[in-house]
Design a protein around this motif. Structure first.
Motif, PDB file in Angstrom:
ATOM      1  N   THR A 193       0.838  -1.198   0.000  1.00  0.00           N
ATOM      2  CA  THR A 193       0.000   0.000   0.000  1.00  0.00           C
ATOM      3  C   THR A 193       0.878   1.254   0.000  1.00  0.00           C
ATOM      4  O   THR A 193       1.834   1.355   0.765  1.00  0.00           O
ATOM      5  N   TYR A 194       0.550   2.193  -0.893  1.00  0.00           N
ATOM      6  CA  TYR A 194       1.256   3.480  -0.962  1.00  0.00           C
ATOM      7  C   TYR A 194       0.746   4.340   0.190  1.00  0.00           C
ATOM      8  O   TYR A 194      -0.269   5.006   0.083  1.00  0.00           O
ATOM      9  N   GLU A 195       1.485   4.355   1.299  1.00  0.00           N
ATOM     10  CA  GLU A 195       0.980   4.923   2.547  1.00  0.00           C
ATOM     11  C   GLU A 195       1.475   6.329   2.834  1.00  0.00           C
ATOM     12  O   GLU A 195       0.751   7.167   3.383  1.00  0.00           O
ATOM     13  N   THR A 196       2.733   6.629   2.468  1.00  0.00           N
ATOM     14  CA  THR A 196       3.308   7.948   2.727  1.00  0.00           C
ATOM     15  C   THR A 196       3.755   8.558   1.407  1.00  0.00           C
ATOM     16  O   THR A 196       4.793   8.177   0.871  1.00  0.00           O
ATOM     17  N   PRO A 197       2.992   9.498   0.848  1.00  0.00           N
ATOM     18  CA  PRO A 197       3.300  10.026  -0.482  1.00  0.00           C
ATOM     19  C   PRO A 197       4.662  10.703  -0.560  1.00  0.00           C
ATOM     20  O   PRO A 197       5.118  11.337   0.393  1.00  0.00           O
ATOM     21  N   MET A 198       5.299  10.558  -1.711  1.00  0.00           N
ATOM     22  CA  MET A 198       6.564  11.236  -1.973  1.00  0.00           C
ATOM     23  C   MET A 198       6.284  12.615  -2.558  1.00  0.00           C
ATOM     24  O   MET A 198       5.249  12.838  -3.180  1.00  0.00           O
ATOM     25  N   VAL A 199       7.225  13.521  -2.364  1.00  0.00           N
ATOM     26  CA  VAL A 199       7.122  14.845  -2.961  1.00  0.00           C
ATOM     27  C   VAL A 199       7.127  14.688  -4.482  1.00  0.00           C
ATOM     28  O   VAL A 199       7.922  13.919  -5.045  1.00  0.00           O
ATOM     29  N   HIS A 200       6.241  15.391  -5.149  1.00  0.00           N
ATOM     30  CA  HIS A 200       6.028  15.338  -6.594  1.00  0.00           C
ATOM     31  C   HIS A 200       5.230  14.115  -7.029  1.00  0.00           C
ATOM     32  O   HIS A 200       4.871  13.980  -8.193  1.00  0.00           O
TER      33      HIS A 200
END
Length: 274
Positions: A193-200
């Motif tokens: 699961t993509y839990e902590t978004p990256m910048v951009h």
């Protein structure tokens, strides 16, 4: 390429651009102060060094186990020793570091007579790699299996060049592969699961041509090889990995398998960036 990366890493990061030509380096160096000001930084976060991509350590004195990412834009095909390029990139990357590069690929081995043609070589055609060679050499070097991020066909519009290359088909591809130094081999399939978004990449992050994680989704089932790649990489902290049973996986239609493909690439460019 270097200045785009400069804006992404900010003052906390550092980018080193490598090229073998003095003229290219002179051009690049002229714009250091300009980009430092445009990006709102107090000190430059880039430098340029002269050297060959087969000799990143000896020529440019790049240190081993130092870099998070090595980026190459249509340059590896211009090297006569591609295994040496992979070896040098592998050495300077940190464990789990990423080699992200676009290049030209051929659907069959290029005959030696065409490899000797200077015009075809300069057009980034006769030095094109075959996908299977990249995969084999990367795995032998210690990288993870290359993942295709994007791809598109290359059209040859020059009739003279078309006569020379005959039926050979070329594609422009972008791959990502990771330096694999992990001793942990017990990774299993998982719900990722993509839990902590990256910048951009606040809304979505594309891992491969066929796998994109969207923030807020319930996750995707990935096989053990893909899970291991994410775990050893710098992307690890942005994902949650939940173990799953075979029974649960059987109910999911989006269980993703490893892709041994390539990805989209850019136009032929002789600059090399680390």
């Amino acid at each position: 390429d270097v200045y785009i990366l400069s804006s992404l890493v900010g003052e906390q990061g550092y980018v080193i651009g490598v090229d073998m030509t003095k003229e290219q380096l002179e051009t690049a160096n002229r714009f250091i102060d300009y980009h430092t000001q445009v990006f709102g930084m107090t000190t430059p976060n880039v430098e340029f060094r002269q050297g060959r991509i087969e000799q990143l350590i000896d020529d440019t004195k790049l240190k081993t186990d130092t870099f998070d990412v090595v980026v190459s834009n249509c340059v590896v095909n211009l090297s006569p020793d591609k295994k040496k390029v992979l070896q040098q990139v592998y050495e300077i990357l940190k464990p789990g570091g990423e080699f992200y590069f676009s290049d030209v690929y051929a659907d069959r081995p290029i005959p030696d007579v065409l490899r000797q043609d200077k015009i075809l070589w300069g057009e980034c055609l006769s030095g094109a790699m075959c996908e299977n060679d990249l995969i084999t050499d990367a795995l032998n070097m210690g990288f993870t299996r290359p993942l295709l991020v994007a791809q598109q066909p290359i059209c040859i519009n020059n009739t003279e060049l078309q006569k020379l290359i005959g039926d050979i088909k070329f594609t422009s591809r972008t791959y990502r592969l990771f330096k694999d130094k992990s001793i942990e081999n017990s990774t299993s399939d998982a719900l990722v699961t993509y839990e902590t978004p990256m910048v951009h990449y606040e809304d979505a992050f594309q891992l491969t041509e066929s796998i994109t994680f969207k923030f807020g989704d319930q996750g995707q089932y990935l096989n053990a090889e893909l899970v291991r790649m994410l775990r050893i990489s710098r992307y690890n902290e942005h994902f949650r990995f939940d173990s799953v049973t075979d029974e649960k996986k059987a109910t999911q239609s989006n269980h993703s398998s490893i892709q041994a493909d390539a990805s989209s690439s850019s136009c032929c460019c002789r600059s090399e960036t680390c």
